[in-house]
Design a protein around this motif. Structure first.
Motif, mmCIF file in Angstrom:
data_model
loop_
_atom_site.group_PDB
_atom_site.id
_atom_site.type_symbol
_atom_site.label_atom_id
_atom_site.label_comp_id
_atom_site.label_asym_id
_atom_site.label_seq_id
_atom_site.Cartn_x
_atom_site.Cartn_y
_atom_site.Cartn_z
ATOM 1 N N GLY A 48 0.830 -1.192 0.000
ATOM 2 C CA GLY A 48 0.000 0.000 0.000
ATOM 3 C C GLY A 48 0.869 1.249 0.000
ATOM 4 N N LEU A 49 0.409 2.276 -0.662
ATOM 5 C CA LEU A 49 1.119 3.554 -0.652
ATOM 6 C C LEU A 49 0.659 4.446 0.500
ATOM 7 N N SER A 50 -0.341 3.989 1.224
ATOM 8 C CA SER A 50 -0.845 4.708 2.394
ATOM 9 C C SER A 50 -1.460 3.703 3.345
ATOM 10 N N LYS B 214 -5.314 5.258 -1.373
ATOM 11 C CA LYS B 214 -4.568 4.709 -2.505
ATOM 12 C C LYS B 214 -4.936 3.236 -2.689
ATOM 13 N N SER B 215 -4.987 2.816 -3.936
ATOM 14 C CA SER B 215 -5.239 1.399 -4.214
ATOM 15 C C SER B 215 -3.943 0.606 -4.074
ATOM 16 N N VAL B 216 -4.076 -0.703 -4.025
ATOM 17 C CA VAL B 216 -2.921 -1.565 -3.821
ATOM 18 C C VAL B 216 -2.011 -1.533 -5.055
ATOM 19 N N LYS B 217 -0.718 -1.619 -4.807
ATOM 20 C CA LYS B 217 0.283 -1.719 -5.868
ATOM 21 C C LYS B 217 1.084 -3.001 -5.663
ATOM 22 N N LEU B 218 1.898 -3.315 -6.663
ATOM 23 C CA LEU B 218 2.726 -4.521 -6.604
ATOM 24 C C LEU B 218 4.191 -4.105 -6.619
ATOM 25 N N SER C 239 0.947 -1.241 -11.104
ATOM 26 C CA SER C 239 -0.484 -1.442 -10.902
ATOM 27 C C SER C 239 -0.860 -2.863 -11.307
ATOM 28 N N PRO C 240 -1.778 -3.492 -10.596
ATOM 29 C CA PRO C 240 -2.212 -4.842 -10.985
ATOM 30 C C PRO C 240 -2.839 -4.851 -12.375
ATOM 31 N N GLY D 64 -6.984 -4.110 -8.957
ATOM 32 C CA GLY D 64 -6.624 -2.700 -8.900
ATOM 33 C C GLY D 64 -7.553 -1.865 -8.048
ATOM 34 N N SER D 65 -8.734 -2.383 -7.742
ATOM 35 C CA SER D 65 -9.685 -1.647 -6.913
ATOM 36 C C SER D 65 -9.540 -1.963 -5.429
ATOM 37 N N ILE D 66 -8.615 -2.862 -5.071
ATOM 38 C CA ILE D 66 -8.405 -3.195 -3.661
ATOM 39 C C ILE D 66 -7.711 -2.027 -2.971
ATOM 40 N N ASP D 67 -8.148 -1.718 -1.768
ATOM 41 C CA ASP D 67 -7.557 -0.627 -1.002
ATOM 42 C C ASP D 67 -6.152 -1.019 -0.554
ATOM 43 N N GLY D 68 -5.192 -0.126 -0.776
ATOM 44 C CA GLY D 68 -3.820 -0.409 -0.380
ATOM 45 C C GLY D 68 -3.630 -0.505 1.115
#
Length: 268
Positions: free
Chosen positions: A132-134, A140-144, A154-155, A161-165
């Motif tokens: 997560g970026l936050s 922010k949404s989840v990143k890889l 981004s996924p 991509g819509s999952i909360d980070g």
């Protein structure tokens, strides 16, 4: 639909339904990044400290996860509680995966490459980790995260991509590499240095090359956005654990940024 499923499952024991709800959540499309949070961790209120300020109808959402929700709750309220239960489970999940048992479960998913591989060729299909970026929900949404190039992506799937980070937090992948240092991928030999300028060029060679270079000027020259401008505006991902930047990575990033700045200046 969820209300009917909850009613059907309410005939079982508390433990069975708790596992069933989590299994239902994990088996839903788009939730493949999550791992199962053990029931005893959820039932320990110390682990949930402060989450009552983050989740509306906290007590009822927790009851829905642990199968203690009253049967008298209306279906309309169950739907709203389901949204809060997902938020609560996600925030619990972020705390769970940085524990020893949570890291072990995410390690299994990492070895199965459940999160995908890095798209960069020089990373040699390095498996990715969610980050997560936050740590604050709905920001922010989840990143890889790729441990080889130390960048985030981004996924590919819009569901992922819509999952909360915040459901994975900003510290997870870096703690995983600290606990399991043998997983840290090597970086030597992966980045090819820029070719050094030729110092023995003759004047004839320079004259012959100049017309060809002038003919290869891109069409968008003169536009306000250039490669150098875009590179200068690009944000660099900085790995952090509980808000603190890692010392060795910080040292490496200072060197990488110096190299990048020299490359950017060569584009101007």
């Amino acid at each position: 639909m969820l209300g009917r499923a909850v009613d059907d499952a309410s005939t079982g024991s508390d433990s069975d339904y708790s596992k069933w709800w989590i299994s239902w959540f994990l088996s839903s499309k788009g939730n493949e990044y999550f791992c199962e949070v053990e029931e005893d961790y959820i039932l320990d209120r110390f682990n949930l400290t402060g989450l009552n300020n983050e989740v509306s109808n906290y007590a009822q959402a927790l009851d829905l996860i642990t199968d203690n929700l009253d049967d008298d709750i209306q279906d309309e309220l169950r739907g709203a509680l389901d949204v809060q239960a997902r938020l609560l489970y996600g925030l619990i999940h972020a705390r769970w995966i940085v524990t020893a048992r949570g890291l072990a479960k995410m390690l299994e998913k990492f070895k199965r490459v459940d999160f995908g591989r890095c798209p960069r060729v020089l990373c040699q299909s390095q498996p990715l980790l969610p980050v997560g970026l936050s740590d604050i929900p709905y920001e922010k949404s989840v990143k890889l995260y790729c441990g080889r190039c130390e960048d985030v992506y981004s996924p590919k799937s819009s569901r992922h991509g819509s999952i909360d980070g915040a459901y994975f937090g900003t510290s997870f992948p870096h703690l995983l590499f600290m606990v399991y240092p043998y997983l840290i991928p090597p970086k030597a030999g992966l980045v090819e240095p820029a070719p050094a300028p030729r110092v023995n060029e003759t004047d004839a060679t320079r004259r012959n090359r100049r017309p060809r270079e002038e003919s290869e000027i891109p069409e968008n020259v003169g536009e306000p956005s250039s490669t150098a401008t875009v590179a200068l505006k690009a944000d660099r991902y900085r790995p952090r654990i509980y808000g603190f930047q890692l010392h060795e990575i910080a040292k490496l990033q200072r060197w990488q940024e110096a190299v990048r700045d020299r490359q950017v200046l060569s584009l101007v």
